[in-house]
Design a protein around this motif. Structure first.
Motif, mmCIF file in Angstrom:
data_model
loop_
_atom_site.group_PDB
_atom_site.id
_atom_site.type_symbol
_atom_site.label_atom_id
_atom_site.label_comp_id
_atom_site.label_asym_id
_atom_site.label_seq_id
_atom_site.Cartn_x
_atom_site.Cartn_y
_atom_site.Cartn_z
ATOM 1 N N MET A 34 -17.946 49.595 -27.259
ATOM 2 C CA MET A 34 -18.961 50.323 -28.012
ATOM 3 C C MET A 34 -19.777 49.302 -28.792
ATOM 4 S SD MET A 34 -16.771 53.589 -29.432
ATOM 5 C CE MET A 34 -18.151 54.744 -29.484
ATOM 6 N N GLY A 35 -20.977 49.683 -29.154
ATOM 7 C CA GLY A 35 -21.788 48.709 -29.867
ATOM 8 C C GLY A 35 -23.000 49.314 -30.525
ATOM 9 N N TRP A 36 -23.710 48.446 -31.235
ATOM 10 C CA TRP A 36 -24.939 48.830 -31.909
ATOM 11 C C TRP A 36 -26.056 47.871 -31.497
ATOM 12 C CZ3 TRP A 36 -25.367 53.168 -34.804
ATOM 13 C CH2 TRP A 36 -24.176 53.773 -35.229
ATOM 14 N N PHE A 37 -27.215 48.456 -31.273
ATOM 15 C CA PHE A 37 -28.434 47.706 -30.987
ATOM 16 C C PHE A 37 -29.493 48.178 -31.971
ATOM 17 C CE2 PHE A 37 -27.663 45.716 -26.765
ATOM 18 C CZ PHE A 37 -26.403 46.246 -26.518
ATOM 19 N N ARG A 38 -30.569 47.429 -32.096
ATOM 20 C CA ARG A 38 -31.660 47.847 -32.956
ATOM 21 C C ARG A 38 -32.987 47.435 -32.349
ATOM 22 N NH1 ARG A 38 -30.765 43.830 -38.200
ATOM 23 N NH2 ARG A 38 -31.437 41.889 -37.187
ATOM 24 N N LEU A 47 -29.326 43.187 -29.532
ATOM 25 C CA LEU A 47 -27.937 43.448 -29.848
ATOM 26 C C LEU A 47 -27.659 43.166 -31.322
ATOM 27 C CD1 LEU A 47 -24.934 43.900 -28.900
ATOM 28 C CD2 LEU A 47 -24.837 41.416 -28.633
ATOM 29 N N VAL A 48 -26.934 44.088 -31.960
ATOM 30 C CA VAL A 48 -26.425 43.854 -33.317
ATOM 31 C C VAL A 48 -24.981 43.384 -33.219
ATOM 32 C CG1 VAL A 48 -25.851 44.922 -35.519
ATOM 33 C CG2 VAL A 48 -27.969 45.564 -34.331
ATOM 34 N N GLY A 49 -24.171 44.118 -32.472
ATOM 35 C CA GLY A 49 -22.785 43.734 -32.302
ATOM 36 C C GLY A 49 -22.049 44.704 -31.409
ATOM 37 N N THR A 50 -20.886 44.285 -30.940
ATOM 38 C CA THR A 50 -20.066 45.120 -30.073
ATOM 39 C C THR A 50 -18.613 45.082 -30.521
ATOM 40 O OG1 THR A 50 -19.653 43.310 -28.521
ATOM 41 C CG2 THR A 50 -21.551 44.721 -28.066
ATOM 42 N N ILE A 51 -17.849 46.073 -30.058
ATOM 43 C CA ILE A 51 -16.423 46.124 -30.354
ATOM 44 C C ILE A 51 -15.709 46.658 -29.121
ATOM 45 C CG2 ILE A 51 -16.629 48.418 -31.438
ATOM 46 C CD1 ILE A 51 -14.333 47.515 -33.338
ATOM 47 N N ARG A 66 -22.618 39.781 -42.677
ATOM 48 C CA ARG A 66 -23.207 40.858 -43.483
ATOM 49 C C ARG A 66 -22.848 42.234 -42.920
ATOM 50 N NH1 ARG A 66 -28.553 41.540 -43.714
ATOM 51 N NH2 ARG A 66 -28.943 40.591 -41.666
ATOM 52 N N PHE A 67 -22.754 42.338 -41.606
ATOM 53 C CA PHE A 67 -22.467 43.611 -40.955
ATOM 54 C C PHE A 67 -21.057 43.600 -40.389
ATOM 55 C CE2 PHE A 67 -27.096 44.824 -39.592
ATOM 56 C CZ PHE A 67 -27.511 44.644 -40.907
ATOM 57 N N THR A 68 -20.422 44.765 -40.365
ATOM 58 C CA THR A 68 -19.079 44.908 -39.797
ATOM 59 C C THR A 68 -19.027 46.144 -38.912
ATOM 60 O OG1 THR A 68 -18.074 43.887 -41.757
ATOM 61 C CG2 THR A 68 -16.633 45.135 -40.289
ATOM 62 N N ILE A 69 -18.560 45.943 -37.684
ATOM 63 C CA ILE A 69 -18.377 47.053 -36.753
ATOM 64 C C ILE A 69 -16.898 47.410 -36.704
ATOM 65 C CG2 ILE A 69 -18.526 47.791 -34.351
ATOM 66 C CD1 ILE A 69 -20.908 45.988 -34.010
ATOM 67 N N GLU A 88 -36.019 42.506 -43.075
ATOM 68 C CA GLU A 88 -36.065 42.241 -41.626
ATOM 69 C C GLU A 88 -34.995 43.001 -40.839
ATOM 70 O OE1 GLU A 88 -35.959 39.965 -44.110
ATOM 71 O OE2 GLU A 88 -34.788 38.192 -43.512
ATOM 72 N N ASP A 89 -34.097 43.690 -41.531
ATOM 73 C CA ASP A 89 -33.127 44.565 -40.850
ATOM 74 C C ASP A 89 -33.733 45.935 -40.539
ATOM 75 O OD1 ASP A 89 -30.624 43.226 -43.026
ATOM 76 O OD2 ASP A 89 -30.934 42.724 -40.908
ATOM 77 N N THR A 90 -34.939 46.189 -41.016
ATOM 78 C CA THR A 90 -35.597 47.463 -40.762
ATOM 79 C C THR A 90 -35.810 47.665 -39.266
ATOM 80 O OG1 THR A 90 -36.726 47.512 -42.890
ATOM 81 C CG2 THR A 90 -37.728 48.786 -41.109
ATOM 82 N N ALA A 91 -35.317 48.784 -38.752
ATOM 83 C CA ALA A 91 -35.389 49.064 -37.319
ATOM 84 C C ALA A 91 -34.781 50.441 -37.050
ATOM 85 C CB ALA A 91 -34.623 48.010 -36.522
ATOM 86 N N VAL A 92 -34.949 50.897 -35.825
ATOM 87 C CA VAL A 92 -34.178 52.045 -35.341
ATOM 88 C C VAL A 92 -32.888 51.479 -34.744
ATOM 89 C CG1 VAL A 92 -34.074 53.996 -33.762
ATOM 90 C CG2 VAL A 92 -36.243 53.396 -34.880
ATOM 91 N N TYR A 93 -31.769 52.006 -35.185
ATOM 92 C CA TYR A 93 -30.466 51.526 -34.742
ATOM 93 C C TYR A 93 -29.894 52.511 -33.716
ATOM 94 C CZ TYR A 93 -30.370 47.817 -38.187
ATOM 95 O OH TYR A 93 -30.642 46.668 -38.897
ATOM 96 N N TYR A 94 -29.447 51.959 -32.595
ATOM 97 C CA TYR A 94 -28.931 52.751 -31.489
ATOM 98 C C TYR A 94 -27.457 52.435 -31.239
ATOM 99 C CZ TYR A 94 -33.846 53.562 -30.332
ATOM 100 O OH TYR A 94 -35.169 53.914 -30.383
ATOM 101 N N CYS A 95 -26.700 53.474 -31.022
ATOM 102 C CA CYS A 95 -25.305 53.348 -30.619
ATOM 103 C C CYS A 95 -25.250 53.255 -29.094
ATOM 104 C CB CYS A 95 -24.551 54.577 -31.132
ATOM 105 S SG CYS A 95 -22.866 54.733 -30.563
ATOM 106 N N ASN A 96 -24.299 52.487 -28.596
ATOM 107 C CA ASN A 96 -24.125 52.300 -27.152
ATOM 108 C C ASN A 96 -22.641 52.351 -26.831
ATOM 109 O OD1 ASN A 96 -23.386 50.025 -24.982
ATOM 110 N ND2 ASN A 96 -25.368 50.899 -24.428
ATOM 111 N N ALA A 97 -22.296 52.944 -25.701
ATOM 112 C CA ALA A 97 -20.884 53.019 -25.318
ATOM 113 C C ALA A 97 -20.733 53.011 -23.803
ATOM 114 C CB ALA A 97 -20.250 54.275 -25.898
#
Length: 123
Positions: A34-38, A47-51, A66-69, A88-97
């Motif tokens: 699973m992960g987060w993108f923006r 990509l923001v990060g994955t787990i 700064r961020f923790t998944i 600069e973190d301003t964005a639409v954040y999307y979940c991915n799985a």
């Protein structure tokens, strides 16, 4: 069908924190990565990060430290804790799985995306 639904976005001042959640529901057999993108305006999705299912994480350099998944496998939920937010973190954040679901008499592995949640960080 399978759905990913994000929540937790909003407006925050620089230096503040937000926590995003993403719940997967539907005809799910198992969830792998699973992960987060923006995606910021005028920019490509990044990509923001994955787990992994086992909890191993990977982060983009811009958000590391700064961020923790995290994830709750029993709840089919992934979280993104965002601290020390910057404009600069301003964005639409999307979940991915990566999800395995049943189809007829077999299983298929597919990638799913949430609808996105807006995060805005003011100076």
């Amino acid at each position: 069908q399978v759905q990913l639904v994000e929540s937790g976005g909003g407006l925050v001042q620089a230096g503040g924190s937000l926590r995003l959640s993403c719940v997967a529901s539907g005809n799910i057999v198992s969830i792998n990565d699973m992960g987060w993108f923006r995606q910021a305006p005028g920019e490509q999705r990044e990509l923001v990060g994955t787990i992994t299912k086992g909890g191993s994480t990977n982060y983009a350099d811009s958000v590391r430290d700064r961020f923790t998944i995290s994830r709750d496998n029993a709840k089919n939920t992934v979280y993104l804790q965002m601290n020390s937010l910057k404009p600069e973190d301003t964005a639409v954040y999307y979940c991915n799985a990566q999800i395995r679901r049943r189809r007829l008499y077999t299983y298929i592995d597919e990638e799913y995306w949430g609808q996105g949640t807006q995060v805005t960080v003011s100076p």
